[in-house]
Design a protein around this motif. Structure first.
Motif, PDB file in Angstrom:
ATOM      1  N   UNK A  58       0.774  -1.291   0.027  1.00  0.00           N
ATOM      2  CA  UNK A  58       0.068   0.003   0.019  1.00  0.00           C
ATOM      3  C   UNK A  58       0.778   1.270  -0.227  1.00  0.00           C
ATOM      4  N   UNK A  59       2.007   1.069   0.774  1.00  0.00           N
ATOM      5  CA  UNK A  59       2.937   2.301   0.871  1.00  0.00           C
ATOM      6  C   UNK A  59       3.571   2.850  -0.289  1.00  0.00           C
ATOM      7  N   UNK A  60       3.819   1.585  -1.183  1.00  0.00           N
ATOM      8  CA  UNK A  60       4.661   1.489  -2.409  1.00  0.00           C
ATOM      9  C   UNK A  60       3.831   2.212  -3.511  1.00  0.00           C
ATOM     10  N   UNK A  61       2.698   1.271  -3.771  1.00  0.00           N
ATOM     11  CA  UNK A  61       1.667   1.416  -4.812  1.00  0.00           C
ATOM     12  C   UNK A  61       0.454   2.133  -4.624  1.00  0.00           C
ATOM     13  N   UNK A  62       0.211   2.522  -3.399  1.00  0.00           N
ATOM     14  CA  UNK A  62      -1.314   3.163  -3.320  1.00  0.00           C
ATOM     15  C   UNK A  62      -2.354   2.041  -3.506  1.00  0.00           C
TER      16      UNK A  62
END
Ligand SMILES: [Zn+2]
Length: 294
Positions: free
Chosen positions: A109-113
């Motif tokens: 989630x942090x990397x790709x949303x």
């Protein structure tokens, strides 16, 4: 009313302002619940049991596990890893799987949303965790995970932001072929020593299968990884898998492990794929930069 309105504004601000934080915490909890489900899947499917029914029971005394004793990670610590009824010890591995799956989804989630790619990566990582659990416990990579996963990878490739069906299918086919060739070659080379490998428990009738080192499960898994990751990230994943696999093999031999006892390769493939999902493109670019500078 005013309070409701204020709460509404507060929630609204909460979601709008540190949106990323909220989504990451959501992903963390989703991952812990997913990990809990994967523990059930990895326990039940190789034993031919249904994953939806019946509800979880203590494997020792058979008493139904209450919902409040089944909260990911937390319950393990509250009960200190024991059954409330009979005191049977539950492995810390269950809590660890929940924690790791939670951290993986939070990382994604942090990397790709949020979006379709997040759903794709949740599916992919869940399949990889399942591979690690069943291959370590039973020397099995379920077809529903590898073949089913390959189909899922191809479907996700067509969706917006996906890698495209041509890259997905061709990488899956190439990985499948490569692993099939490795299997055939290693079988030819190791043919001289029949009965060399010691088949693990439950696989005594498949001693030949463990001769070559590369099982059909690994071949199908490689195709699944290719379908999800596409060419460059798959190369990175396989490189990490072979490197960590070889190092572990050497370390095991130094530690005095019997050479005839094989080590499952699926977990290394899954590890390589998970690492590549996060930093595969970066490693690939680094490799190209270093390659081009010479
Ligand atoms: Zn019990």
């Amino acid at each position: 009313m005013a309070i409701l309105l204020q709460t509404g504004i507060f929630l609204h601000e909460k979601i709008m302002y540190p949106e990323e934080t909220v989504l990451t915490v959501f992903a963390l909890f989703l991952g812990m619940i997913t990990g809990s489900f994967l523990n059930v899947v990895a326990w039940r499917i190789p034993r031919g049991e249904s994953i939806v029914y019946p509800r979880s029971r203590c494997t020792s005394c058979g008493v139904l596990i209450r919902w409040y004793d089944n909260i990911p990670i937390l319950s393990w610590f509250i009960l200190r890893g024991r059954c409330r009824n009979c005191g049977e010890h539950f492995s810390f591995r269950y809590a660890l799987v929940e924690l790791i799956t939670g951290l993986l989804l939070a990382g994604i989630m942090l990397k790709y949303g949020a979006g379709i790619l997040f759903i794709r990566d949740v599916v992919f990582l869940s399949l990889l965790v399942c591979v690690i659990l069943t291959d370590i416990d039973h020397w099995i990579i379920l077809d529903s995970v590898s073949i089913g996963g390959a189909v899922a990878g191809i479907v996700f490739s067509i969706l917006p932001g996906g890698i495209g069906i041509i890259r997905s299918v061709s990488t899956a086919a190439a990985a499948f072929l490569l692993f099939f060739l490795i299997r055939q070659l290693s079988k030819q080379i190791l043919k001289k020593k029949p009965g060399y490998a010691i088949a693990p428990e439950g696989h005594e009738d498949e001693t030949d299968e463990f001769q070559g080192g590369m099982g059909w499960g690994d071949i199908k898994l490689a195709a699944m990884i290719g379908a999800f990751l596409g060419p460059s990230a798959t190369v990175v994943a396989l490189f990490i898998a072979f490197l960590t696999g070889a190092l572990t093999g050497i370390a095991a031999m130094i530690a005095g492990r019997n050479r005839r006892i094989p080590i499952p390769f699926g977990p290394f493939l899954a590890l390589g794929a998970a690492v590549s999902l996060f930093i595969g493109q970066e490693i690939w670019s680094l490799y190209l930069t270093i390659g081009l500078s010479y």
